[in-house]
Design a protein around this motif. Structure first.
Motif, short mmCIF file in Angstrom:
data_model
loop_
_atom_site.label_atom_id
_atom_site.label_comp_id
_atom_site.label_asym_id
_atom_site.label_seq_id
_atom_site.Cartn_x
_atom_site.Cartn_y
_atom_site.Cartn_z
N SER A 21 0.60 -1.23 0.13
CA SER A 21 -0.25 -0.62 0.49
C SER A 21 0.98 1.34 -0.32
N TRP A 22 0.20 1.83 -0.24
CA TRP A 22 1.44 3.67 -0.21
C TRP A 22 1.70 3.58 1.08
N GLU A 23 0.77 3.58 2.24
CA GLU A 23 1.56 3.97 3.64
C GLU A 23 2.20 3.23 3.96
N GLU A 24 2.23 1.97 3.30
CA GLU A 24 3.53 0.63 3.94
C GLU A 24 5.19 0.74 2.83
N CYS A 55 9.30 8.70 -6.48
CA CYS A 55 9.65 9.10 -5.47
C CYS A 55 9.65 9.74 -4.74
N ASP A 56 9.76 9.75 -3.32
CA ASP A 56 9.48 11.02 -2.79
C ASP A 56 10.77 10.92 -1.76
N TYR A 57 11.32 12.49 -0.49
CA TYR A 57 11.14 12.54 0.32
C TYR A 57 10.94 13.39 0.74
N ARG A 65 3.59 11.18 10.67
CA ARG A 65 3.86 11.20 9.60
C ARG A 65 3.28 11.58 8.64
N PRO A 66 3.92 11.54 7.32
CA PRO A 66 4.00 12.42 6.46
C PRO A 66 2.77 12.34 5.61
N MET A 67 1.27 11.87 6.13
CA MET A 67 0.24 12.04 5.61
C MET A 67 -0.42 12.48 6.03
N TRP A 68 -1.60 13.00 5.25
CA TRP A 68 -3.01 13.67 5.74
C TRP A 68 -3.28 13.31 7.03
N GLU A 69 -3.59 11.82 6.75
CA GLU A 69 -4.19 11.30 8.56
C GLU A 69 -4.00 11.37 9.43
N ASP A 70 -2.47 11.98 9.64
CA ASP A 70 -1.82 12.23 11.22
C ASP A 70 -2.54 13.58 11.92
N VAL A 120 9.00 16.36 -0.88
CA VAL A 120 9.34 17.23 -2.45
C VAL A 120 8.90 15.41 -3.11
N ASN A 121 7.88 15.82 -3.80
CA ASN A 121 7.71 14.76 -5.55
C ASN A 121 8.72 14.70 -6.62
N VAL A 122 9.36 13.22 -6.79
CA VAL A 122 10.30 13.49 -7.89
C VAL A 122 8.63 12.76 -9.28
N ARG A 123 8.88 13.37 -10.33
CA ARG A 123 7.27 12.76 -11.46
C ARG A 123 7.42 12.86 -12.78
N PRO A 124 7.27 12.17 -13.36
CA PRO A 124 7.76 12.72 -14.41
C PRO A 124 6.96 14.22 -15.56
N LYS A 125 5.71 14.17 -14.60
CA LYS A 125 5.24 15.42 -15.28
C LYS A 125 5.45 17.02 -14.79
N GLY A 126 6.38 17.05 -14.01
CA GLY A 126 7.04 18.05 -13.34
C GLY A 126 6.90 17.81 -11.54
N ASP A 127 8.29 18.18 -11.17
CA ASP A 127 8.41 17.73 -9.95
C ASP A 127 7.63 18.87 -8.80
N LYS A 128 7.38 17.67 -7.24
CA LYS A 128 6.27 19.35 -6.50
C LYS A 128 7.08 19.39 -5.44
N LEU A 129 7.26 20.62 -4.61
CA LEU A 129 7.81 21.20 -3.21
C LEU A 129 6.81 20.84 -2.69
N ILE A 131 5.20 22.54 1.38
CA ILE A 131 5.66 22.79 2.84
C ILE A 131 4.01 22.30 3.84
N TRP A 132 3.98 21.35 4.86
CA TRP A 132 2.66 21.28 5.33
C TRP A 132 2.70 22.02 6.49
N THR A 133 1.70 23.01 7.04
CA THR A 133 0.99 23.30 8.06
C THR A 133 0.04 22.67 8.51
N LYS A 172 -9.55 15.36 -3.78
CA LYS A 172 -9.87 15.54 -5.24
C LYS A 172 -8.69 14.88 -5.84
N ALA A 173 -7.79 14.11 -4.95
CA ALA A 173 -6.86 13.38 -5.74
C ALA A 173 -6.03 13.35 -7.09
N GLY A 174 -5.83 13.58 -7.74
CA GLY A 174 -6.18 13.27 -9.53
C GLY A 174 -5.97 14.22 -9.64
C1 M7M Z 1 -3.20 6.97 4.20
N1 M7M Z 1 -3.49 7.04 3.05
C2 M7M Z 1 -3.64 6.10 1.75
C3 M7M Z 1 -2.70 7.95 1.98
N2 M7M Z 1 -2.26 9.40 2.63
C4 M7M Z 1 -1.67 10.42 2.94
O1 M7M Z 1 -1.09 11.35 2.89
C5 M7M Z 1 -1.14 10.62 0.69
C6 M7M Z 1 -1.67 9.86 0.56
N3 M7M Z 1 -1.99 8.52 1.17
N4 M7M Z 1 -1.45 9.27 -1.19
C7 M7M Z 1 -1.70 8.68 -2.21
O2 M7M Z 1 -0.72 9.11 -3.36
C8 M7M Z 1 -1.24 9.50 -4.34
C9 M7M Z 1 -0.22 10.06 -5.41
O3 M7M Z 1 0.10 11.59 -4.89
P1 M7M Z 1 0.95 12.03 -4.94
O4 M7M Z 1 0.77 13.76 -3.47
O5 M7M Z 1 2.07 11.43 -4.95
O6 M7M Z 1 1.30 13.43 -6.21
P2 M7M Z 1 1.13 12.73 -7.43
O7 M7M Z 1 -0.08 12.29 -8.51
O8 M7M Z 1 2.09 10.95 -7.68
O9 M7M Z 1 1.52 13.63 -8.11
C10 M7M Z 1 -2.66 9.95 -4.02
O10 M7M Z 1 -3.53 10.01 -5.23
C11 M7M Z 1 -3.17 8.83 -2.99
O11 M7M Z 1 -2.93 8.20 -3.32
C12 M7M Z 1 -1.04 10.80 -0.99
N5 M7M Z 1 -0.74 11.05 0.09
C13 M7M Z 1 -0.06 12.47 0.69
#
Ligand code: M7M
Length: 183
Positions: A21-24, A55-57, A65-70, A120-129, A131-133, A172-174
């Protein structure tokens, strides 16, 4: 003796893995709380531009944790800087390092406590930076952090920065997430 930082920071690394999974796939690398240990870590690992695409750092305060849910992130959002493809060689590594130094150096004055971390998201369509508050409703804090970032990154008006609330990004992911604030 080493120079202590005000906070302890943790570096995370994300690599897409179809069997996880993404989280794992989010791996905690190490934590540090001195300037010397930051530089040892930074000089030891690949730069963002050397990572494979996808990939991301992430660097967050220890315990977040580096995720919305924290808990620390769920009511917050991120200043997002979208780079164009050629900025991977010209700006990506400089911007990422400058963001790290702003965070560990508590450069946002009285609003530094609202900073959770950066991605930092390294992506083919353009990298993203990003800063989370921690609180999207504190306009003063969000705007001051954004203004300081623009100043430190020497980002001109040609590069717009938008602040997106995580609650909006999650649903709105995507597709294009709206900017609650712009600078
Ligand atoms: C707990 N959990 C599942 C969860 N928690 C999260 O916090 C979280 C995700 N999932 N993310 C997942 O990565 C996809 C790409 O986002 P991207 O920011 O890599 O951007 P791109 O679409 O790869 O450019 C997102 O669409 C989402 O599926 C992203 N994200 C931050």
């Amino acid at each position: 003796i080493k120079h202590p930082l005000q906070n302890t920071w943790t570096l995370w690394y994300y690599e897409p893995d179809r069997n996880k999974s993404w989280e794992e796939s989010q791996r905690e690398i190490t934590s540090f709380d001195t300037a010397e240990d930051f530089w040892s870590l930074y000089n030891h690992i690949k730069t963002a531009s050397e990572l494979r695409q996808g990939c991301d750092y992430s660097m967050f305060k220890q315990g977040i944790r580096p995720m919305w849910e924290d808990d620390q992130n769920k009511c917050g959002g991120r200043w997002l800087i979208n780079l164009d493809k050629k900025q991977r060689t010209t700006d990506l590594d400089n911007f990422w390092l400058e963001i790290l130094l702003c965070m560990i150096g508590e450069a946002f004055n009285e609003y530094s406590d609202d900073v959770c971390g950066a991605v930092v998201n390294v992506r083919p369509k353009g990298d993203k930076l990003g800063i989370w508050t921690s609180n999207a409703d504190c306009a003063d804090s969000v705007m001051e952090i954004g203004r300081k970032l623009k100043e430190r990154l020497r980002i001109t008006s040609k590069t717009t920065m938008g602040y997106q609330v995580h609650k909006d990004t999650m649903i709105k992911a995507g597709s294009q997430t709206k900017n609650t604030y712009t600078l």
